[in-house]
Design a protein around this motif. Structure first.
Motif, short mmCIF file in Angstrom:
data_model
loop_
_atom_site.label_atom_id
_atom_site.label_comp_id
_atom_site.label_asym_id
_atom_site.label_seq_id
_atom_site.Cartn_x
_atom_site.Cartn_y
_atom_site.Cartn_z
N THR A 93 16.56 44.18 29.23
CA THR A 93 17.08 45.16 30.19
C THR A 93 18.32 45.80 29.60
O THR A 93 19.27 45.12 29.22
CB THR A 93 17.43 44.51 31.54
OG1 THR A 93 16.26 43.94 32.11
CG2 THR A 93 18.01 45.53 32.52
N CYS A 103 16.91 50.26 32.04
CA CYS A 103 15.60 50.33 31.41
C CYS A 103 15.16 48.89 31.15
O CYS A 103 15.84 48.17 30.41
CB CYS A 103 15.64 51.11 30.11
SG CYS A 103 16.25 52.81 30.29
N THR A 123 10.58 50.67 30.96
CA THR A 123 10.59 51.71 32.00
C THR A 123 11.99 51.78 32.60
O THR A 123 12.59 50.76 32.90
CB THR A 123 9.56 51.37 33.09
OG1 THR A 123 8.28 51.22 32.48
CG2 THR A 123 9.50 52.45 34.14
N CYS A 124 12.49 52.99 32.77
CA CYS A 124 13.85 53.19 33.26
C CYS A 124 13.87 53.52 34.75
O CYS A 124 12.89 54.04 35.29
CB CYS A 124 14.54 54.30 32.46
SG CYS A 124 14.57 53.97 30.68
N SER A 128 12.17 57.47 33.35
CA SER A 128 12.03 57.67 31.91
C SER A 128 11.34 56.46 31.28
O SER A 128 11.25 55.40 31.89
CB SER A 128 13.38 57.83 31.23
OG SER A 128 14.15 58.82 31.82
N LEU A 130 11.60 54.26 27.65
CA LEU A 130 12.31 53.97 26.41
C LEU A 130 11.33 53.24 25.49
O LEU A 130 10.74 52.24 25.88
CB LEU A 130 13.52 53.09 26.69
CG LEU A 130 14.29 52.54 25.49
CD1 LEU A 130 14.96 53.66 24.72
CD2 LEU A 130 15.33 51.53 25.96
N LEU A 159 13.42 58.40 24.05
CA LEU A 159 13.48 58.32 25.50
C LEU A 159 12.65 59.49 26.02
O LEU A 159 12.96 60.65 25.71
CB LEU A 159 14.93 58.42 25.99
CG LEU A 159 15.14 58.25 27.48
CD1 LEU A 159 14.78 56.85 27.94
CD2 LEU A 159 16.60 58.56 27.84
#
Length: 162
Positions: A93, A103, A123-124, A128, A130, A159
């Motif tokens: 994280t 993320c 996953t952000c 988004s 990454l 990203l």
């Protein structure tokens, strides 16, 4: 015949919609470093010459350019202690110190002479994604310890923002 034409039109419309969504995604190239500190593993077992480490906590900082802040990891490893070769997998994280965006995702890779090469997909919280590759550049062992105390790594990735 009409059903086939309607089905083809529906499929084409769906493809066009998904293509449009991906076309709008913004891609930001990331490159930078991590500096992580190891905690004590949750468990250590040996079997057939392998050492298996479970639930090893790592904490530290990262600077990937457009993202920078603190990170935590919880990893597992299967390691040949003679060669330093093996595999690593777990969760990671990243928390950006400027935006507060987190993320979270998976980290998996292989160890060669105690140095990891890993893929990260996270996953952000803003939607988004990454993605990238992490390569250790320096692994530091405390005196007399079979487990590293800290590690420096290089990250290269992207990203993808919706």
């Amino acid at each position: 015949m009409k059903k086939r034409i309607v089905s083809i039109c529906v499929v084409l419309a769906l493809l066009l919609t998904s293509t449009t969504v991906f076309a709008k995604a913004e891609r930001t190239i990331l490159a930078g470093t991590e500096h992580m500190f190891f905690g004590a593993p949750g468990s250590v077992t040996t079997s057939g010459g392998w050492v298996q480490l479970r639930d090893v906590p790592l904490t530290g900082s990262f600077d990937f350019g457009a993202l920078q802040g603190t990170e935590t990891q919880l990893v597992n490893a299967k390691l040949d202690p003679v060669t330093g070769n093996g595999i690593v997998w777990g969760t990671v994280t990243y928390t950006d110190s400027t935006t507060g965006i987190t993320c979270s995702g998976v980290r998996q890779g292989k160890l060669t002479n105690y140095f990891i090469t890993a893929r990260i997909t996270a996953t952000c919280s803003d939607g988004s994604l990454l993605k990238g590759t992490l390569q250790d550049t320096s692994v530091i062992f405390p005196p007399g310890s079979p487990v590293p105390g800290e590690v420096y790594s290089e990250f290269n990735g992207e990203l993808l923002s919706p």
